[in-house]
Design a protein around this motif. Structure first.
Motif, mmCIF file in Angstrom:
data_model
loop_
_atom_site.group_PDB
_atom_site.id
_atom_site.type_symbol
_atom_site.label_atom_id
_atom_site.label_comp_id
_atom_site.label_asym_id
_atom_site.label_seq_id
_atom_site.Cartn_x
_atom_site.Cartn_y
_atom_site.Cartn_z
ATOM 1 N N SER A 1 -2.995 2.312 -7.059
ATOM 2 C CA SER A 1 -3.183 3.424 -7.989
ATOM 3 C C SER A 1 -2.110 3.378 -9.077
ATOM 4 O O SER A 1 -0.915 3.434 -8.789
ATOM 5 C CB SER A 1 -3.101 4.761 -7.245
ATOM 6 N N ARG A 2 -2.551 3.304 -10.320
ATOM 7 C CA ARG A 2 -1.601 3.223 -11.426
ATOM 8 C C ARG A 2 -0.722 4.468 -11.494
ATOM 9 O O ARG A 2 0.501 4.375 -11.702
ATOM 10 C CB ARG A 2 -2.355 3.033 -12.755
ATOM 11 N N ASP A 3 -1.326 5.648 -11.327
ATOM 12 C CA ASP A 3 -0.556 6.892 -11.414
ATOM 13 C C ASP A 3 0.474 6.992 -10.289
ATOM 14 O O ASP A 3 1.615 7.410 -10.517
ATOM 15 C CB ASP A 3 -1.495 8.094 -11.364
ATOM 16 N N ALA A 4 0.067 6.618 -9.068
ATOM 17 C CA ALA A 4 0.994 6.679 -7.942
ATOM 18 C C ALA A 4 2.137 5.684 -8.129
ATOM 19 O O ALA A 4 3.305 5.994 -7.853
ATOM 20 C CB ALA A 4 0.263 6.404 -6.632
ATOM 21 N N ALA A 5 1.821 4.477 -8.594
ATOM 22 C CA ALA A 5 2.854 3.463 -8.817
ATOM 23 C C ALA A 5 3.856 3.934 -9.869
ATOM 24 O O ALA A 5 5.073 3.739 -9.711
ATOM 25 C CB ALA A 5 2.210 2.146 -9.239
ATOM 26 N N GLY B 1 5.217 6.594 -2.095
ATOM 27 C CA GLY B 1 6.512 6.137 -1.605
ATOM 28 C C GLY B 1 7.001 6.814 -0.350
ATOM 29 O O GLY B 1 8.211 6.858 -0.102
ATOM 30 N N THR B 2 6.083 7.334 0.471
ATOM 31 C CA THR B 2 6.489 7.992 1.717
ATOM 32 C C THR B 2 7.430 7.113 2.532
ATOM 33 O O THR B 2 8.446 7.588 3.052
ATOM 34 C CB THR B 2 5.248 8.341 2.556
ATOM 35 N N PHE B 3 7.119 5.830 2.629
ATOM 36 C CA PHE B 3 7.941 4.914 3.428
ATOM 37 C C PHE B 3 8.892 4.090 2.558
ATOM 38 O O PHE B 3 9.967 3.717 3.018
ATOM 39 C CB PHE B 3 7.035 4.010 4.268
ATOM 40 N N ALA B 4 8.534 3.830 1.326
ATOM 41 C CA ALA B 4 9.425 3.083 0.434
ATOM 42 C C ALA B 4 10.727 3.840 0.226
ATOM 43 O O ALA B 4 11.828 3.263 0.272
ATOM 44 C CB ALA B 4 8.740 2.821 -0.900
ATOM 45 N N LEU B 5 10.624 5.147 0.005
ATOM 46 C CA LEU B 5 11.823 5.948 -0.217
ATOM 47 C C LEU B 5 12.607 6.131 1.072
ATOM 48 O O LEU B 5 13.838 6.163 1.061
ATOM 49 C CB LEU B 5 11.436 7.300 -0.809
ATOM 50 N N ALA C 1 4.278 -2.156 -3.630
ATOM 51 C CA ALA C 1 3.025 -2.463 -4.319
ATOM 52 C C ALA C 1 2.020 -1.350 -4.036
ATOM 53 O O ALA C 1 1.882 -0.908 -2.892
ATOM 54 C CB ALA C 1 2.468 -3.803 -3.851
ATOM 55 N N GLU C 2 1.324 -0.907 -5.080
ATOM 56 C CA GLU C 2 0.357 0.184 -4.948
ATOM 57 C C GLU C 2 -0.762 0.000 -5.962
ATOM 58 O O GLU C 2 -0.515 -0.320 -7.135
ATOM 59 C CB GLU C 2 1.056 1.538 -5.165
ATOM 60 N N PHE D 1 0.868 -1.184 0.000
ATOM 61 C CA PHE D 1 0.000 0.000 0.000
ATOM 62 C C PHE D 1 0.905 1.234 0.000
ATOM 63 O O PHE D 1 0.773 2.130 0.833
ATOM 64 C CB PHE D 1 -0.950 0.014 1.197
ATOM 65 N N ALA D 2 1.826 1.289 -0.957
ATOM 66 C CA ALA D 2 2.955 2.220 -0.898
ATOM 67 C C ALA D 2 2.613 3.659 -1.239
ATOM 68 O O ALA D 2 3.373 4.565 -0.887
ATOM 69 C CB ALA D 2 4.061 1.731 -1.835
ATOM 70 N N GLY D 3 1.498 3.905 -1.942
ATOM 71 C CA GLY D 3 1.202 5.276 -2.340
ATOM 72 C C GLY D 3 2.311 5.828 -3.216
ATOM 73 O O GLY D 3 2.861 5.146 -4.093
#
Length: 389
Positions: free
Chosen positions: A281-285, A266-270, A278-279, A262-264
């Protein structure tokens, strides 16, 4: 017989030791025999003239000490219902006038344009003349918006204004406003230029369309500029985001293989240098993939297709940040995996506690929880938690 208020219930009422609910009661207040409320040491004067009529805040009469206690109590109560307990760290509170996004309701009336939040338990709009939660950059737009909408919005036609403060300034989305004629389009462009907007978009019923964007709209996450699609999710305050990021980093520790689910954007991924995200929303991914080129980003709806335990076994740590419904199916797979560390960010203590109970039953220790009050003076609560085994 007089009764003392001992806690604040989930929806904001005070509660006495005998279980009586007292509107606007705060721990330390006393409910007198005649029904009057004698304020105690934690009962403060609400700063805003619109309280309690406006539904944007429910707890402006509560001082910071009692508000922190309320946030802790909400988490403890949710855990208790599932037989869980852990260290609840001191909550982080975002300061006044720090919220960087808001959705406001608009109506053009005979008396002028009304713009603000809905009244409590009502669809009536409270005309916002002062505000103690939104960033000054958002508040500065209200009067220019009134004038512009007075010219373009039909009488008694409702609309919405979505405002988000990003790297380039305010990203403005207007819903319910028609602008098919050249004069209206020119008015919108002139407004966007005069106000120095980062972007102006419109949704006339078929999805957002950008009408003004002088440069690419971005939001810096952990110092990395990420493209910001219209309507994207962003943590409510920058300091709240920083508090959540710090706790997630601590929970993940020195893990080298990390998945952000539920990465959105990338607040936490980055922040954790996740190797997989994994996200839904196509645009957010797509925006995250462009920003985090070293990671594998998958456009994936984890409600329909959760990762199974085999998928998860390649990771040392997993970050979860699901919507309010929680992540029941994904957590069930996680419980059956060999992942050692889990950082769980939640905006709903009830669904978090449900999911935490599944992890605990699978052998995970719930190490600690950090409540975060980004929506100051509201009953909305967020938290970050650390699990390990």
């Amino acid at each position: 017989m007089a009764e003392e208020v001992v806690r604040i219930a989930a929806r904001g009422d005070g509660v006495t030791s005998t279980g009586r609910h007292v509107p606007f009661g705060v721990p330390g207040d006393v409910l007198l025999d005649d029904g009057a409320l004698a304020p105690g040491p934690h009962h403060q004067e609400p700063p805003c003239r619109h309280f309690p009529e406006c539904g944007g805040c429910q707890l402006q009469h509560v001082d910071d000490e009692a508000y922190r206690g309320y946030l802790q109590s909400r988490v403890e109560t949710a855990l208790y219902q599932h037989g869980l307990a852990t260290e609840i760290r001191e909550p982080h509170l975002s300061p006044p006038n720090s919220r960087r996004r808001a959705t406001l309701r608009v109506l053009n009336t005979a008396q002028g344009v009304v713009i603000g939040f809905n009244a409590a338990k009502s669809h009536r709009i409270v005309d916002m003349r002062e505000n103690f939660i939104l960033r000054p950059e958002l508040l500065a737009l209200l009067e220019p918006l009134r004038e512009m909408l007075r010219r373009l919005l039909p009488s008694k036609s409702p609309a919405e204004v979505h405002m988000t403060l990003i790297d380039q300034g305010v990203d403005l989305l207007l819903k319910g406003l028609s602008a098919s004629k050249l004069e209206a389009i020119e008015t919108l462009a002139a407004f966007a230029t005069a106000q120095g907007l980062a972007r102006l978009s419109m949704d006339q019923g078929l999805g957002p369309e950008t009408v003004y964007e002088p440069e690419r709209a971005t939001i810096a996450l952990s110092g990395i500029p990420v493209a910001f699609p219209v309507g994207s999710f962003l943590q409510a305050t920058s300091d709240g985001e920083a508090a959540l990021v710090a706790t997630v980093r601590e929970a993940v520790g020195d893990s080298k293989q990390t998945a952000d689910l539920f990465a959105g954007l990338g607040t936490f991924a980055l922040a954790t240098r996740a190797t997989y995200a994994a996200e839904a929303s196509r645009d957010a991914a797509a925006a995250l993939q462009q920003a985090a080129r070293a990671a594998r980003v998958e456009h994936r709806d984890l409600y329909r297709r959760p990762l199974d335990s085999g998928d998860l076994d390649q990771f040392e740590a997993v970050v979860l940040d699901p919507p309010r419904a929680g992540a029941e199916e994904q957590v069930r797979s996680l419980a059956a995996s060999n992942v050692k560390r889990v950082a769980y960010v939640s905006c709903n203590p009830a669904t978090f506690a449900r999911d935490a109970a599944m992890l605990a039953a699978a052998g995970y220790a719930l190490d600690w929880i950090k409540p975060v009050g980004q929506f100051r003076w509201s009953t909305h609560i967020e938290l970050a938690a650390a699990f390990s085994r």
